[in-house]
Design a protein around this motif. Sequence first.
Motif, PDB file in Angstrom:
ATOM      1  N   ILE A 103       0.811  -1.217   0.000  1.00 46.84           N
ATOM      2  CA  ILE A 103       0.000   0.000   0.000  1.00 46.84           C
ATOM      3  C   ILE A 103       0.844   1.265   0.000  1.00 46.84           C
ATOM      4  O   ILE A 103       0.432   2.299  -0.545  1.00 46.84           O
ATOM      5  CB  ILE A 103      -1.001  -0.019   1.190  1.00 46.84           C
ATOM      6  N   GLU A 104       2.055   1.205   0.549  1.00 43.41           N
ATOM      7  CA  GLU A 104       2.914   2.399   0.570  1.00 43.41           C
ATOM      8  C   GLU A 104       3.549   2.681  -0.795  1.00 43.41           C
ATOM      9  O   GLU A 104       4.200   3.706  -0.985  1.00 43.41           O
ATOM     10  CB  GLU A 104       4.006   2.269   1.640  1.00 43.41           C
ATOM     11  N   HIS A 105       3.343   1.781  -1.765  1.00 44.14           N
ATOM     12  CA  HIS A 105       3.943   1.938  -3.088  1.00 44.14           C
ATOM     13  C   HIS A 105       2.932   2.247  -4.193  1.00 44.14           C
ATOM     14  O   HIS A 105       3.338   2.440  -5.342  1.00 44.14           O
ATOM     15  CB  HIS A 105       4.694   0.663  -3.479  1.00 44.14           C
ATOM     16  N   VAL A 106       1.655   2.264  -3.897  1.00 44.20           N
ATOM     17  CA  VAL A 106       0.668   2.339  -4.986  1.00 44.20           C
ATOM     18  C   VAL A 106       0.537   3.723  -5.589  1.00 44.20           C
ATOM     19  O   VAL A 106       0.044   3.865  -6.708  1.00 44.20           O
ATOM     20  CB  VAL A 106      -0.720   1.810  -4.538  1.00 44.20           C
ATOM     21  N   GLY A 107       0.944   4.785  -4.861  1.00 42.49           N
ATOM     22  CA  GLY A 107       0.994   6.105  -5.464  1.00 42.49           C
ATOM     23  C   GLY A 107      -0.096   7.071  -5.055  1.00 42.49           C
ATOM     24  O   GLY A 107      -1.026   7.310  -5.811  1.00 42.49           O
ATOM     25  N   GLY A 108       0.003   7.650  -3.860  1.00 37.85           N
ATOM     26  CA  GLY A 108      -0.901   8.717  -3.452  1.00 37.85           C
ATOM     27  C   GLY A 108      -2.124   8.244  -2.691  1.00 37.85           C
ATOM     28  O   GLY A 108      -2.520   7.073  -2.737  1.00 37.85           O
ATOM     29  N   TYR A 109      -2.743   9.183  -2.000  1.00 33.48           N
ATOM     30  CA  TYR A 109      -3.876   8.868  -1.123  1.00 33.48           C
ATOM     31  C   TYR A 109      -5.066   8.288  -1.885  1.00 33.48           C
ATOM     32  O   TYR A 109      -5.683   7.318  -1.449  1.00 33.48           O
ATOM     33  CB  TYR A 109      -4.299  10.122  -0.355  1.00 33.48           C
ATOM     34  N   GLN A 110      -5.408   8.862  -3.049  1.00 32.03           N
ATOM     35  CA  GLN A 110      -6.568   8.353  -3.785  1.00 32.03           C
ATOM     36  C   GLN A 110      -6.337   6.915  -4.245  1.00 32.03           C
ATOM     37  O   GLN A 110      -7.237   6.078  -4.191  1.00 32.03           O
ATOM     38  CB  GLN A 110      -6.889   9.237  -4.993  1.00 32.03           C
ATOM     39  N   ARG A 111      -5.126   6.623  -4.667  1.00 36.67           N
ATOM     40  CA  ARG A 111      -4.805   5.243  -5.055  1.00 36.67           C
ATOM     41  C   ARG A 111      -4.886   4.317  -3.843  1.00 36.67           C
ATOM     42  O   ARG A 111      -5.327   3.169  -3.969  1.00 36.67           O
ATOM     43  CB  ARG A 111      -3.408   5.192  -5.667  1.00 36.67           C
ATOM     44  N   ARG A 112      -4.495   4.783  -2.677  1.00 33.92           N
ATOM     45  CA  ARG A 112      -4.616   3.942  -1.483  1.00 33.92           C
ATOM     46  C   ARG A 112      -6.091   3.707  -1.149  1.00 33.92           C
ATOM     47  O   ARG A 112      -6.469   2.613  -0.708  1.00 33.92           O
ATOM     48  CB  ARG A 112      -3.865   4.583  -0.308  1.00 33.92           C
ATOM     49  N   ARG A 113      -6.932   4.702  -1.353  1.00 34.29           N
ATOM     50  CA  ARG A 113      -8.373   4.509  -1.159  1.00 34.29           C
ATOM     51  C   ARG A 113      -8.927   3.485  -2.140  1.00 34.29           C
ATOM     52  O   ARG A 113      -9.738   2.631  -1.778  1.00 34.29           O
ATOM     53  CB  ARG A 113      -9.109   5.838  -1.319  1.00 34.29           C
TER      54      ARG A 113
END
Length: 216
Positions: A103-113
């Motif tokens: 999750i720390e690699h997916v790229g930004g807050y919206q991508r984590r959502r």
Amino acid sequence: MHHKLGDPDQRNSFSSRRRSVRFAELMRRFPNLDAMRVLDLGGTPEFWRATPVQPKYVTTVNLDPKYDPEEPWLDHVVADACELSTLDKCPGDYDLVVSNSLIEHVGGYQRRRDFAEVVTSAAPAHWVQTPNRYFPVEPHYVAPGFQFLPVRTRARLVSRWPLAHERVYTVPDALAQVLTIDLVSTAELRHLFPGSDIWHERLAGLSKSIVAVRAG
């Protein structure tokens, strides 16, 4: 080049030993893992081949096409773990979603959502692990306080730093690398997975990794 301290694929590395600790907790939380169908977002078949307990079935999902497992209980799907359409490519229903250090690699807050939505849509139970942003040593570079430095300073340091998991030697390459890492705090993980238990993997009394766990 991989540095032994931070390479989880090195059997006796620090990262490998900590991964064993986390797997023991995973088994404690899900003692019937051997009977579960698991969707592993960001994982690899090699990880599950090496575990002391194998689930009934595992589908690993990441962007790397090199995996083609032959075992009947293993499958690999090349897809984006942050897209709900990925679930259409994954065969069958799942009991548990597992994700380690993705999750720390997916790229930004919206991508984590978006990633959290995939996790909660795929199965009633989940285990989502990530390094704790506020642990004093940044895990990818084994460097104290590294995550709190300005981006340009991080890039200059990485281009000369021998302990990185993946070595790079120029500032532009280092900048591209450090920008792919955005460590997550306990507050954000709890926000992304409301209702989940947050388990802290501790080292010397400090929270090294955090895991959002829901038993289903």
